[in-house]
Design a protein around this motif. Structure first.
Motif, PDB file in Angstrom:
ATOM      1  N   GLU A  94       0.831  -1.207   0.000  1.00 23.01           N
ATOM      2  CA  GLU A  94       0.000   0.000   0.000  1.00 23.01           C
ATOM      3  C   GLU A  94       0.858   1.246   0.000  1.00 23.01           C
ATOM      4  OE1 GLU A  94      -3.477   1.438  -0.739  1.00 23.01           O
ATOM      5  OE2 GLU A  94      -3.294  -0.683  -0.196  1.00 23.01           O
ATOM      6  N   GLU A 105      -5.017   5.998  -6.145  1.00 22.73           N
ATOM      7  CA  GLU A 105      -5.315   5.591  -4.775  1.00 22.73           C
ATOM      8  C   GLU A 105      -6.388   6.486  -4.144  1.00 22.73           C
ATOM      9  OE1 GLU A 105      -3.929   2.851  -2.781  1.00 22.73           O
ATOM     10  OE2 GLU A 105      -3.823   2.374  -4.914  1.00 22.73           O
ATOM     11  N   HIS A 139      -5.885   4.350   3.958  1.00 23.63           N
ATOM     12  CA  HIS A 139      -6.057   3.218   3.047  1.00 23.63           C
ATOM     13  C   HIS A 139      -5.995   1.886   3.786  1.00 23.63           C
ATOM     14  CE1 HIS A 139      -6.102   4.974  -1.060  1.00 23.63           C
ATOM     15  NE2 HIS A 139      -5.589   6.010  -0.425  1.00 23.63           N
ATOM     16  N   GLU A 143      -9.343  -0.142   3.312  1.00 25.02           N
ATOM     17  CA  GLU A 143      -9.189  -1.263   2.387  1.00 25.02           C
ATOM     18  C   GLU A 143      -8.954  -2.595   3.098  1.00 25.02           C
ATOM     19  OE1 GLU A 143      -6.527  -0.842  -0.950  1.00 25.02           O
ATOM     20  OE2 GLU A 143      -6.578   1.341  -0.760  1.00 25.02           O
TER      21      GLU A 143
END
Length: 242
Positions: A94, A105, A139, A143
């Motif tokens: 990431e 992103e 993120h 995610e």
């Protein structure tokens, strides 16, 4: 932020990963202690069914305690090492994507919040503000449901697992060795089943389940294990095999 706009939380509800992590550790500790109680109790009761001599009972119980603690620690170390390696790999992936493709992103983060039900305008604003604050953390959370600071150390997990097992194993060792030989098995049965009822209820309380149902399940399983090993030991002792 004033009192009218400040978020309010119920005192009896956990909020944040730190509380969840502590509850997971406590649950793992209870389960480890439960394993120590049942495993070592089954061993010493089985040997006591075959012989009344203290030496063999002590030897078998000590071997079960050490072997079980090492096995628990090794299993936990391998399991947590695999999990933490996977988490670190995902974090690095990431981080690399954020450095190489920041616009993609940001669009991905916006899409994630759209999927959660936010309007396009709100989702875009949330994604932009979180990215500005800490893009990687945003993120990882949205995610992967990972917190970079919450990766568990395999060594800590192994040590905690071994300590929990030993803590549970000490009870049946004391229960079988301290009373006179003629009552050591009944005393061990009673002490172990009471301890299992308590650990079962505690585990259910941590998980929010039924304490009575959990205690009955654990006690029934422990009683079955003790009865089986005692009967086996008794048969082996009666036939002269040991």
């Amino acid at each position: 932020m004033d009192a009218a706009t400040a978020p309010s939380f119920h005192n009896n509800e956990p909020h944040g990963n730190d509380m969840a992590q502590r509850l997971n550790w406590l649950r793992a500790g209870v389960l480890g202690a439960n394993d120590g109680i049942v495993s070592v109790a089954a061993i010493v009761v089985g040997v006591a069914g075959a012989t009344a001599a203290t030496g063999p009972i002590l030897t078998a119980g000590a071997a079960g305690l050490v072997g079980g603690a090492v096995s628990m620690a090794l299993g936990e170390y391998v399991s947590v090492s695999s999990q933490s390696d996977s988490q670190r790999a995902l974090i690095e992936k990431e981080r690399r994507e954020l450095a190489e493709e920041p616009e993609e992103e940001l669009a991905e983060l916006t899409a994630l919040y759209l999927a959660k039900g936010l309007s396009p305008e709100t989702a875009g604003k949330v994604a932009e503000e979180l990215t500005a604050h800490d893009a990687l953390a945003a993120h990882l959370s949205a995610e992967l449901n990972i917190d970079e600071t919450d990766i568990v150390s395999p060594w800590h997990a192994a040590f905690a697992s071994a300590v929990a097992f030993i803590t549970g194993a000490i009870l049946p060792m004391l229960a079988i060795l301290l009373p006179p030989p003629e009552i050591r098995v009944p005393v061990t049965f009673a002490a172990v089943l009471l301890a299992l009822a308590l650990t079962g209820a505690l585990g259910a309380w941590i998980g929010g389940g039924s304490k009575a149902r959990a205690a009955v399940r654990v006690v029934a399983g422990g009683a079955l294990a003790l009865a089986a090993t005692f009967i086996l030991g008794n048969l082996l002792g009666a036939t002269g095999v040991v």
